[in-house]
Scaffold this active site. Structure first.
Site, PDB file in Angstrom:
ATOM      1  N   HIS A 136       0.818  -1.229   0.000  1.00 21.39           N
ATOM      2  CA  HIS A 136       0.000   0.000   0.000  1.00 21.39           C
ATOM      3  C   HIS A 136       0.846   1.272   0.000  1.00 21.39           C
ATOM      4  O   HIS A 136       0.314   2.365  -0.185  1.00 21.39           O
ATOM      5  CB  HIS A 136      -0.912   0.047   1.231  1.00 21.39           C
ATOM      6  CG  HIS A 136      -1.975  -1.005   1.256  1.00 21.39           C
ATOM      7  ND1 HIS A 136      -2.805  -1.246   0.192  1.00 21.39           N
ATOM      8  CD2 HIS A 136      -2.340  -1.891   2.229  1.00 21.39           C
ATOM      9  CE1 HIS A 136      -3.646  -2.227   0.504  1.00 21.39           C
ATOM     10  NE2 HIS A 136      -3.382  -2.640   1.720  1.00 21.39           N
ATOM     11  N   ASP A 147      -3.032 -10.552  -1.970  1.00 21.83           N
ATOM     12  CA  ASP A 147      -3.539  -9.958  -0.716  1.00 21.83           C
ATOM     13  C   ASP A 147      -4.996  -9.524  -0.955  1.00 21.83           C
ATOM     14  O   ASP A 147      -5.349  -9.122  -2.065  1.00 21.83           O
ATOM     15  CB  ASP A 147      -2.672  -8.748  -0.358  1.00 21.83           C
ATOM     16  CG  ASP A 147      -2.995  -8.144   0.994  1.00 21.83           C
ATOM     17  OD1 ASP A 147      -2.189  -8.311   1.924  1.00 21.83           O
ATOM     18  OD2 ASP A 147      -4.051  -7.473   1.120  1.00 21.83           O
ATOM     19  N   HIS A 171      -6.487  -6.977  -0.091  1.00 23.31           N
ATOM     20  CA  HIS A 171      -6.591  -5.542  -0.374  1.00 23.31           C
ATOM     21  C   HIS A 171      -5.886  -5.205  -1.696  1.00 23.31           C
ATOM     22  O   HIS A 171      -4.953  -5.900  -2.100  1.00 23.31           O
ATOM     23  CB  HIS A 171      -5.972  -4.739   0.769  1.00 23.31           C
ATOM     24  CG  HIS A 171      -6.564  -5.047   2.109  1.00 23.31           C
ATOM     25  ND1 HIS A 171      -5.975  -5.907   3.013  1.00 23.31           N
ATOM     26  CD2 HIS A 171      -7.719  -4.625   2.683  1.00 23.31           C
ATOM     27  CE1 HIS A 171      -6.730  -5.992   4.101  1.00 23.31           C
ATOM     28  NE2 HIS A 171      -7.797  -5.232   3.929  1.00 23.31           N
ATOM     29  N   ASP A 228      -4.569 -12.524   3.911  1.00 20.02           N
ATOM     30  CA  ASP A 228      -5.849 -12.002   4.411  1.00 20.02           C
ATOM     31  C   ASP A 228      -6.987 -12.303   3.438  1.00 20.02           C
ATOM     32  O   ASP A 228      -8.134 -11.950   3.703  1.00 20.02           O
ATOM     33  CB  ASP A 228      -5.771 -10.505   4.733  1.00 20.02           C
ATOM     34  CG  ASP A 228      -5.010  -9.709   3.700  1.00 20.02           C
ATOM     35  OD1 ASP A 228      -4.733 -10.245   2.611  1.00 20.02           O
ATOM     36  OD2 ASP A 228      -4.678  -8.534   3.992  1.00 20.02           O
TER      37      ASP A 228
HETATM   38 ZN    ZN Z   1      -4.121  -6.875   3.021  1.00 23.46          ZN
END
Ligand code: ZN
Length: 374
Positions: free
Chosen positions: A149, A186, A188, A274
């Protein structure tokens, strides 16, 4: 089952870890909120436990002696400048020196965090050096803090520096590799990796993520790159509830064809667990066997175009219970171990309803396919 001395591993797999990775302190935030008069102090989601337990399982089962361990070096400012300006490093240094706090968006740090983040970057660069030199076939970097990120000028989503993106830059600038791919599973969106290479046609960035989870305003499949980089950013924003069927279809219909067309000389995998079924932040449904399957498919492509070169960088994953088994399954495949440990949770997760590809998931995959391969 344990991995014994006579266990055979077909691959030389690097295993980059450091006790100091677990010393990055995200303070007593509650989940991801700063404590206050209405939020009791607690444990930050991104705390050491999931990674420490993954590390611990690999040790406990005696797989670790079959891997090629390396203690990471500390990345220099010059290394980090491949993606981030000095002002970004200075800002983090200042927050750390003041005792810590949020260094960007949802990214708490403490006094030692900058030094540990340098070790995370250093570990990735070390892995690239070893894999490109042919000392290792592939590598897993079990680092903290995570990186996917982090944007060039902003710490975001628990991430300080763009670990995988820095690895890709290093492979190009130090070793002269031309085409690099990143495949981020991931839950996200890999917004930071995307931001670094959005206008760069030499890096194909792929992210499979839960639609509009984090960041809430990025990850649409219509974001495919810009300028010379148009057509080299593939976002696959799967609906919440996607499991084995959806991820495998997305791989076969989108990820693998995109990689086949691009023919990368090296593949990075920002690896967040995740997207597993037991994660408290994600709503996806994967079991350890799905990560093993995705790893094997990427290795087939890497064998074809990239001399097998894969570097996995650890990202999110907040189930301290289940991340270790997902990570172990990935490592077993990467290392080509001739034995596998039976995941005690596998049957439970596999039996969850909704693992098959559903109509809305198929529709999303078809829509992405039409947009990206037109
Ligand atoms: Zn994540």
């Amino acid at each position: 089952m344990q991995f014994h001395a006579d266990t055979k591993c077909a691959k030389r797999t690097g295993w980059v870890t450091s006790e100091l990775y677990y010393w990055h302190d995200t303070q007593n935030y509650c989940g991801f909120f700063e404590p206050g008069m209405t939020i009791q102090p607690g444990l930050h989601f991104e705390n050491p436990e999931t990674k420490r337990r993954f590390h611990g399982l690999v040790e406990a089962l005696d797989l670790a002696p079959h891997l090629h361990a390396l203690r990471p070096h500390s990345a220099s400012d010059e290394d980090i400048h491949m993606v981030h300006p000095q002002s970004h490093i200075d800002h983090i240094a200042q927050v750390c020196a003041s005792g810590g706090g949020d260094s960007g968006e949802l990214t708490p740090v403490s006094r030692a965090s900058l030094d540990i983040a340098r070790l995370a970057v250093g570990g990735v660069l070390d892995a690239v050096d070893k894999v490109v030199a042919g000392d290792w076939d592939n590598a897993y970097v079990l680092c903290r803090p995570p990186g996917h990120h982090a944007e060039p000028e902003r710490a975001r989503g628990f991430c300080l520096f763009a670990n995988a993106a820095l690895g890709a830059k290093h492979a190009q600038q130090k070793h002269g590799l031309k085409r690099i791919a990143t495949v981020d599973w991931d839950v996200h969106h890999g917004n930071g990796t995307e931001a670094v290479f959005y206008d760069d046609p030499s890096v194909l960035t792929i992210s499979l993520h839960q639609n509009r989870l984090y960041p809430a305003d990025s990850g649409d499949f219509t974001d495919m790159g810009t300028g010379d980089g148009a057509g080299t950013n593939l976002n696959i924003p799967l609906p919440p509830g996607s499991g084995s069927g959806a991820y495998r279809a997305a791989f076969e219909e989108l990820v693998i064809p995109a990689l086949e067309a691009f023919q990368p000389e090296m593949i990075f995998v920002p690896s967040g667990f995740d997207s597993c079924a037991l994660d408290p932040l994600g709503m996806q449904m994967l079991a350890s066997g799905d990560y093993a399957w995705m790893t094997a498919r990427l290795m087939e492509v890497a064998d074809k175009y990239a001399k097998g070169r894969i570097v996995v960088t650890h990202e999110g994953g907040y189930s301290a219970t289940y991340v270790p088994y997902c990570g172990l399954a990935t490592l077993e495949v990467l290392s080509g171990a001739d034995a596998t440990f039976e995941d005690p949770f596998a049957a439970v997760v596999a039996a969850y309803g909704g693992q098959d590809l559903s109509g809305d998931q198929k529709q999303l995959i078809d829509n992405v396919k039409e947009a990206f391969f037109k």
